[in-house]
Design a protein around this motif. Structure first.
Motif, PDB file in Angstrom:
ATOM      1  N   HIS A   1      40.749  53.254  39.096  1.00  0.00           N
ATOM      2  CA  HIS A   1      41.039  53.489  40.557  1.00  0.00           C
ATOM      3  C   HIS A   1      40.320  52.331  41.651  1.00  0.00           C
ATOM      4  CE1 HIS A   1      40.136  55.700  44.337  1.00  0.00           C
ATOM      5  NE2 HIS A   1      41.560  55.982  44.411  1.00  0.00           N
ATOM      6  N   ILE A   2      41.276  52.088  42.482  1.00  0.00           N
ATOM      7  CA  ILE A   2      40.902  51.112  43.458  1.00  0.00           C
ATOM      8  C   ILE A   2      40.726  51.752  44.750  1.00  0.00           C
ATOM      9  CG2 ILE A   2      41.177  49.030  44.568  1.00  0.00           C
ATOM     10  CD1 ILE A   2      40.848  48.878  41.620  1.00  0.00           C
ATOM     11  N   SER A   3      39.623  51.623  45.502  1.00  0.00           N
ATOM     12  CA  SER A   3      39.314  52.346  46.757  1.00  0.00           C
ATOM     13  C   SER A   3      40.095  51.628  47.823  1.00  0.00           C
ATOM     14  CB  SER A   3      37.766  52.239  47.212  1.00  0.00           C
ATOM     15  OG  SER A   3      37.482  50.683  47.393  1.00  0.00           O
ATOM     16  N   GLY A   4      40.268  52.390  49.037  1.00  0.00           N
ATOM     17  CA  GLY A   4      41.076  52.124  50.165  1.00  0.00           C
ATOM     18  C   GLY A   4      40.657  50.888  50.605  1.00  0.00           C
ATOM     19  N   ASP A   5      39.514  50.312  50.683  1.00  0.00           N
ATOM     20  CA  ASP A   5      39.076  49.223  51.266  1.00  0.00           C
ATOM     21  C   ASP A   5      39.296  47.939  50.309  1.00  0.00           C
ATOM     22  OD1 ASP A   5      36.895  49.623  49.555  1.00  0.00           O
ATOM     23  OD2 ASP A   5      35.544  49.282  51.154  1.00  0.00           O
ATOM     24  N   ARG A   6      39.669  48.345  49.013  1.00  0.00           N
ATOM     25  CA  ARG A   6      39.915  47.644  47.712  1.00  0.00           C
ATOM     26  C   ARG A   6      38.585  46.574  47.463  1.00  0.00           C
ATOM     27  NH1 ARG A   6      44.802  43.858  49.078  1.00  0.00           N
ATOM     28  NH2 ARG A   6      43.945  43.632  50.959  1.00  0.00           N
ATOM     29  N   LYS A   7      37.471  47.269  47.440  1.00  0.00           N
ATOM     30  CA  LYS A   7      36.066  46.727  47.193  1.00  0.00           C
ATOM     31  C   LYS A   7      35.460  47.508  45.802  1.00  0.00           C
ATOM     32  CE  LYS A   7      34.975  44.433  51.388  1.00  0.00           C
ATOM     33  NZ  LYS A   7      35.179  42.930  50.600  1.00  0.00           N
TER      34      LYS A   7
ATOM     35  N   VAL B   1      22.056  27.506  47.393  1.00  0.00           N
ATOM     36  CA  VAL B   1      21.130  27.570  48.581  1.00  0.00           C
ATOM     37  C   VAL B   1      21.820  27.348  49.787  1.00  0.00           C
ATOM     38  CG1 VAL B   1      20.071  25.494  48.340  1.00  0.00           C
ATOM     39  CG2 VAL B   1      18.901  27.338  49.826  1.00  0.00           C
ATOM     40  N   TYR B   2      22.902  26.246  49.724  1.00  0.00           N
ATOM     41  CA  TYR B   2      23.425  26.002  50.962  1.00  0.00           C
ATOM     42  C   TYR B   2      24.808  26.647  51.283  1.00  0.00           C
ATOM     43  CZ  TYR B   2      20.546  21.847  50.286  1.00  0.00           C
ATOM     44  OH  TYR B   2      19.529  21.190  50.188  1.00  0.00           O
ATOM     45  N   VAL B   3      25.135  27.799  50.404  1.00  0.00           N
ATOM     46  CA  VAL B   3      26.240  28.623  50.841  1.00  0.00           C
ATOM     47  C   VAL B   3      25.724  29.806  51.609  1.00  0.00           C
ATOM     48  CG1 VAL B   3      27.874  30.328  49.559  1.00  0.00           C
ATOM     49  CG2 VAL B   3      27.001  28.108  48.421  1.00  0.00           C
ATOM     50  N   GLN B   4      26.065  29.624  52.978  1.00  0.00           N
ATOM     51  CA  GLN B   4      25.514  30.712  54.043  1.00  0.00           C
ATOM     52  C   GLN B   4      26.144  31.988  53.603  1.00  0.00           C
ATOM     53  OE1 GLN B   4      23.774  29.369  56.677  1.00  0.00           O
ATOM     54  NE2 GLN B   4      23.372  27.570  55.714  1.00  0.00           N
ATOM     55  N   GLU B   5      27.227  32.295  53.267  1.00  0.00           N
ATOM     56  CA  GLU B   5      27.619  33.515  53.417  1.00  0.00           C
ATOM     57  C   GLU B   5      28.356  33.836  51.992  1.00  0.00           C
ATOM     58  OE1 GLU B   5      30.054  34.226  56.609  1.00  0.00           O
ATOM     59  OE2 GLU B   5      28.515  34.293  58.088  1.00  0.00           O
ATOM     60  N   ALA B   6      28.463  35.217  51.598  1.00  0.00           N
ATOM     61  CA  ALA B   6      29.071  35.546  50.395  1.00  0.00           C
ATOM     62  C   ALA B   6      30.683  35.392  50.870  1.00  0.00           C
ATOM     63  CB  ALA B   6      28.839  36.890  50.013  1.00  0.00           C
ATOM     64  N   THR B   7      31.466  35.099  49.662  1.00  0.00           N
ATOM     65  CA  THR B   7      32.842  35.118  49.923  1.00  0.00           C
ATOM     66  C   THR B   7      33.326  36.522  49.869  1.00  0.00           C
ATOM     67  OG1 THR B   7      32.895  32.933  48.618  1.00  0.00           O
ATOM     68  CG2 THR B   7      34.994  34.010  48.541  1.00  0.00           C
ATOM     69  N   ASP B   8      34.304  36.728  50.662  1.00  0.00           N
ATOM     70  CA  ASP B   8      34.860  38.194  50.876  1.00  0.00           C
ATOM     71  C   ASP B   8      35.789  38.365  49.614  1.00  0.00           C
ATOM     72  OD1 ASP B   8      35.424  40.538  51.848  1.00  0.00           O
ATOM     73  OD2 ASP B   8      36.814  39.950  53.135  1.00  0.00           O
TER      74      ASP B   8
ATOM     75  N   VAL C   1      45.445  45.408  43.860  1.00  0.00           N
ATOM     76  CA  VAL C   1      45.937  46.615  43.110  1.00  0.00           C
ATOM     77  C   VAL C   1      47.005  46.413  42.120  1.00  0.00           C
ATOM     78  CG1 VAL C   1      46.702  48.980  43.408  1.00  0.00           C
ATOM     79  CG2 VAL C   1      45.173  48.044  45.354  1.00  0.00           C
ATOM     80  N   ASN C   2      48.063  45.425  42.621  1.00  0.00           N
ATOM     81  CA  ASN C   2      49.061  45.242  41.775  1.00  0.00           C
ATOM     82  C   ASN C   2      48.668  44.616  40.252  1.00  0.00           C
ATOM     83  OD1 ASN C   2      50.945  45.862  43.604  1.00  0.00           O
ATOM     84  ND2 ASN C   2      51.402  43.720  44.270  1.00  0.00           N
ATOM     85  N   THR C   3      47.445  44.295  39.938  1.00  0.00           N
ATOM     86  CA  THR C   3      47.018  43.746  38.823  1.00  0.00           C
ATOM     87  C   THR C   3      46.180  44.827  37.912  1.00  0.00           C
ATOM     88  OG1 THR C   3      44.778  42.935  39.532  1.00  0.00           O
ATOM     89  CG2 THR C   3      46.941  41.621  39.624  1.00  0.00           C
ATOM     90  N   ALA C   4      45.753  46.014  38.664  1.00  0.00           N
ATOM     91  CA  ALA C   4      44.878  47.020  37.901  1.00  0.00           C
ATOM     92  C   ALA C   4      45.606  47.852  36.943  1.00  0.00           C
ATOM     93  CB  ALA C   4      44.202  47.934  39.335  1.00  0.00           C
TER      94      ALA C   4
ATOM     95  N   ILE D   1      31.910  45.742  45.010  1.00  0.00           N
ATOM     96  CA  ILE D   1      31.722  44.498  45.486  1.00  0.00           C
ATOM     97  C   ILE D   1      30.820  44.594  46.767  1.00  0.00           C
ATOM     98  CG2 ILE D   1      32.789  42.456  46.341  1.00  0.00           C
ATOM     99  CD1 ILE D   1      35.268  43.126  44.909  1.00  0.00           C
ATOM    100  N   SER D   2      30.045  43.945  46.846  1.00  0.00           N
ATOM    101  CA  SER D   2      28.788  43.946  47.835  1.00  0.00           C
ATOM    102  C   SER D   2      29.032  43.121  48.999  1.00  0.00           C
ATOM    103  CB  SER D   2      27.453  43.720  47.301  1.00  0.00           C
ATOM    104  OG  SER D   2      26.527  43.580  48.360  1.00  0.00           O
ATOM    105  N   VAL D   3      28.961  43.360  50.246  1.00  0.00           N
ATOM    106  CA  VAL D   3      29.223  42.400  51.377  1.00  0.00           C
ATOM    107  C   VAL D   3      27.697  41.879  51.813  1.00  0.00           C
ATOM    108  CG1 VAL D   3      31.177  43.332  51.851  1.00  0.00           C
ATOM    109  CG2 VAL D   3      29.497  44.229  52.901  1.00  0.00           C
ATOM    110  N   GLU D   4      26.587  42.266  51.236  1.00  0.00           N
ATOM    111  CA  GLU D   4      25.317  42.020  51.989  1.00  0.00           C
ATOM    112  C   GLU D   4      25.059  40.670  51.350  1.00  0.00           C
ATOM    113  OE1 GLU D   4      22.627  44.794  50.553  1.00  0.00           O
ATOM    114  OE2 GLU D   4      23.579  46.553  51.477  1.00  0.00           O
ATOM    115  N   ASN D   5      24.371  39.517  52.158  1.00  0.00           N
ATOM    116  CA  ASN D   5      23.942  38.561  51.682  1.00  0.00           C
ATOM    117  C   ASN D   5      22.548  38.553  51.456  1.00  0.00           C
ATOM    118  OD1 ASN D   5      26.497  37.317  52.247  1.00  0.00           O
ATOM    119  ND2 ASN D   5      26.052  37.022  54.442  1.00  0.00           N
ATOM    120  N   GLN D   6      22.092  37.736  50.291  1.00  0.00           N
ATOM    121  CA  GLN D   6      20.801  37.553  49.807  1.00  0.00           C
ATOM    122  C   GLN D   6      20.648  36.070  49.480  1.00  0.00           C
ATOM    123  OE1 GLN D   6      19.302  40.386  47.178  1.00  0.00           O
ATOM    124  NE2 GLN D   6      17.623  39.285  46.515  1.00  0.00           N
TER     125      GLN D   6
END
Length: 520
Positions: free
Chosen positions: A360-366, A340-347, A352-355, A513-518
Motif C-alpha cells: 500500500h502506498i500512502s497519499g503523499d507517496r512517501k 558532507v557537501y550535500v546540503q539537503e536530502a533529495t525529495d 504507484v504504477n510500479t507498486a 521516506i524521511s524528509v528530515e536532514n541530518q
C-alpha cells in the motif's frame, strides 16, 4: 574686479555657462565635456573634426583631456555668491545692484527690475550675467551670435548666415539649444537607465557574495563538526584499542609470571636433587651408594611435554582481535566523504504504477506498507509482481542522498535499481540481479546484496533510520545507519550504465521516506 575678470574666463563658448567638467582640445581651447561631445557627434561622417572656436582641423576624433586646473577654478567661481562676482546692473547708477541677466543686444547687465523691460522684446537676448560679452559676439563681425550652423557646429551672427554659411542649415540659438538639451536629456536618461542597471548588477553580485559567504560559513561549520566528531571517534577507538592491548599484555604477563614461578620452584627442586646426586657420586662407600633409592629419569618425555604445553598455553597478544577492533577505523575513514557537501536530502516520491498489489502506498507517496489485501491495481509492464516499488525520480548524474524510517518493519529491503530491472519472477527481486543494489533486513539478520551475492553485516548496530548516498560519476552507492554517531555500513562500487531509481521492498510493517536532514 578680480572676481569679475575671473568669471569671464570660465564660460564655455558653446553653452555660454560656467564650465562643467572642462576638457581641452589639441589646439588648447576648452569646452564642457558634454558640449564638445555633442559638437563632435554632429561632425561624425564628415571626414574631419574642427574646433568650434579656431576651426583647427584633425582627421581623427580628438581625445578629450580633462583640464583639472580649470575644473577647480570653475567650481570655485560657481560657489561665489552672485553679488560677489562684481557684475552689477548698468542702469542702477546711484547704488550698485547685482545683475540678474545680461542683455546681449544692449551689451548691458540688468537687475531684476530692468530685465522686465528688455523681456518684452524678442530682439533682446537675455543670458546669465557675464562681463565676457565678446564670447557672445561673432569674432569676425562683432555682432551678437543669434544662429547655430548645424553643419559646422558653430554659433554664428546674421552676417555669417548670409556669408560663408549661406548654403548651410542654420537654426536659431534657442531652438538649437533646446534640441541639444533634448538630446542631452535622452543621453541622461540612457545613462540613468544604465546606472540603475549597473546598480542592480552590483546589488545582485553583493547578494551573491553574501549568499556565498553564508554558504561557506555553513559548510565550514559542518566540516568542523564532522572533524570534531571524527576526532572524538578516533580518540574513543584509540582508548578501546589501547585498553585491549593493555588487558592482553596484563593477562599474558600474569600467565608468564605464574609459569616462571612454577619453573623456579622446579629449578630449585632439581638443584637439590643434583646436589644429592653429586654427593653420591663422590662417596667411596659402595654400600651407601647402592642403598640409595633410584632417582629415575628426571628429564622424562612426559615432563617435557607438560612443560611445552604450559609454555604454549601462555599465548601471545591476539593481533587478530586488535585488528578487528581497528576495523572501526576503516568505517570512520570511509564515512569521511563528499556527502558532507550535500546540503539537503533529495525529495523522493514513490511511483504507484510500479507498486506490487500487496503493498500500500500512502497519499503523499512517501510511505510503503505491507498489505494483506489485494490492491487490485491494473496490470502494466511497469508493475512489480512482489511487494516492491521504485521512485518517480531517476538519477543519471551528480551526488544525492535520501533517508527512510524503518523502525516499524523487521523485514525489508532498500536500495536502488535500473529502470530496466525485471518486474516478474525471482530475478525481479531487488539485489538478486545485476541491475540493483540493496540493504536487506530479515528479522535480526542484516545483509547487503547485489547480483545475488550476499554479504552479512554486524547485528549490533541500531537500524531505525537509514541513509542511502549516491555519487553517480564516482560509481559509489553507500549505506549508513543514522545512529549516534552515524555508522557507515557498506559501499558498493560500480560503473553505472543506466539512470538509477530509489527502490524498496516491504515484507512486514511499513517504511517511511524521511524528509528530515541530518548532516554526516
Amino acid at each position: 574686479m578680480a572676481s569679475a575678470n575671473l568669471r569671464q574666463e570660465v564660460d564655455c563658448s558653446i553653452c555660454l555657462n560656467i564650465y562643467t567638467d572642462p576638457v581641452t582640445l589639441r589646439c588648447g581651447h576648452n569646452f564642457c565635456r558634454v558640449c564638445i561631445d555633442c559638437v563632435l557627434d554632429t561632425q561624425e561622417g564628415s571626414g574631419v573634426y574642427t574646433c568650434p572656436e579656431c576651426r583647427a582641423e584633425c582627421q581623427d576624433r580628438p581625445v578629450l583631456e580633462k583640464n583639472r586646473k580649470l575644473c577647480n577654478i570653475a567650481e570655485h567661481v560657481r560657489s561665489i555668491p552672485q553679488e560677489e562676482t562684481g557684475i552689477f546692473c548698468n542702469y542702477c547708477v546711484h547704488s550698485p545692484v547685482p545683475a540678474f541677466k545680461t542683455c546681449l543686444k544692449c551689451e548691458a547687465s540688468l537687475c531684476d527690475i530692468h530685465c522686465k523691460t528688455h523681456k518684452k522684446s524678442a530682439e533682446h537676448v537675455l543670458v546669465d550675467p557675464t562681463t565676457s560679452l565678446k564670447k557672445r559676439k561673432c569674432s569676425v563681425h562683432k555682432k551678437i551670435l543669434e544662429y547655430y550652423c548645424t553643419e559646422d557646429a558653430a554659433c554664428i551672427c546674421v552676417y555669417c548666415s548670409a556669408g560663408e554659411h549661406r548654403s548651410h542649415r542654420v537654426e536659431m540659438l534657442g531652438e538649437a539649444s533646446e534640441k541639444k538639451k533634448e538630446k542631452l536629456r535622452n543621453v541622461l536618461q540612457k545613462l540613468t537607465t544604465k546606472r540603475e542597471e549597473t546598480q542592480k548588477r552590483v546589488q545582485s553580485l553583493q547578494k551573491r557574495r553574501r549568499d556565498n559567504q553564508e554558504k561557506a560559513a555553513g559548510v565550514t561549520e559542518t566540516v568542523t563538526a564532522l572533524f570534531r566528531d571524527i576526532r572524538r571517534q578516533l580518540e574513543d577507538l584509540e582508548k578501546r584499542v589501547l585498553s585491549e592491548i593493555s588487558s592482553q599484555e596484563l593477562s599474558v604477563s600474569l600467565s608468564v609470571s605464574d609459569l616462571i614461578q612454577q619453573l623456579e620452584i622446579k629449578k630449585d627442586e632439581l638443584s637439590r636433587k643434583m646436589s644429592h646426586i653429586e654427593e653420591l657420586c663422590n662417596m667411596s662407600d659402595p654400600v651407601t651408594v647402592l642403598q640409595e633409592p633410584d632417582t629415575g629419569d628426571l628429564c622424562d618425555t612426559e615432563d617435557r611435554e607438560r612443560h611445552d604445553d604450559q609454555v604454549h598455553g601462555v599465548g601471545d597478544l591476539d593481533v587478530g582481535l586488535i585488528s578487528g577492533k581497528l576495523h572501526t577505523l576503516s568505517d570512520i575513514i570511509t564515512g569521511i566523504n563528499v556527502w558532507v557537501y550535500v546540503q539537503e536530502a533529495t525529495d523522493i516520491l514513490l511511483k504507484v504504477n510500479t507498486a506490487g498489489n500487496y503493498i500500500h502506498i500512502s497519499g503523499d507517496r512517501k510511505t510503503a506498507s505491507r498489505s494483506h489485501i489485494n490492491q487490485n491495481r491494473s496490470e502494466t509492464p511497469e508493475r512489480f509482481q512482489y511487494n516492491q516499488v521504485i521512485s518517480t525520480r531517476r538519477f543519471s548524474s551528480g551526488r544525492h542522498y535520501w533517508e527512510m524510517d524503518v523502525s516499524k518493519s523487521v523485514s525489508w529491503r532498500v536500495g536502488m535499481c535500473y529502470p530496466s530491472i525485471d518486474r516478474r519472477g525471482d530475478q525481479s527481486l531487488i539485489g538478486y540481479n545485476n541491475k540493483s543494489w540493496c540493504l536487506d533486513r530479515n528479522d535480526n539478520v542484516y545483509s547487503v546484496i547485489h547480483d545475488s551475492e550476499v554479504t552479512q553485516l554486524p547485528d549490533n548496530i541500531p537500524y531505525d533510520r537509514m541513509r542511502i548516498c549516491l555519487d553517480y560519476e564516482a560509481g559509489q552507492m553507500s549505506f549508513y545507519s543514522l545512529c549516534d554517531p552515524i555508522r557507515h555500513l557498506h559501499t558498493f562500487t560500480a560503473t553505472f550504465t543506466e539512470p538509477l531509481h530509489a527502490a524498496l521492498c516491504v515484507w512486514r510493517g511499513c517504511i517511511k521516506i524521511s524528509v528530515e536532514n541530518q548532516e554526516l
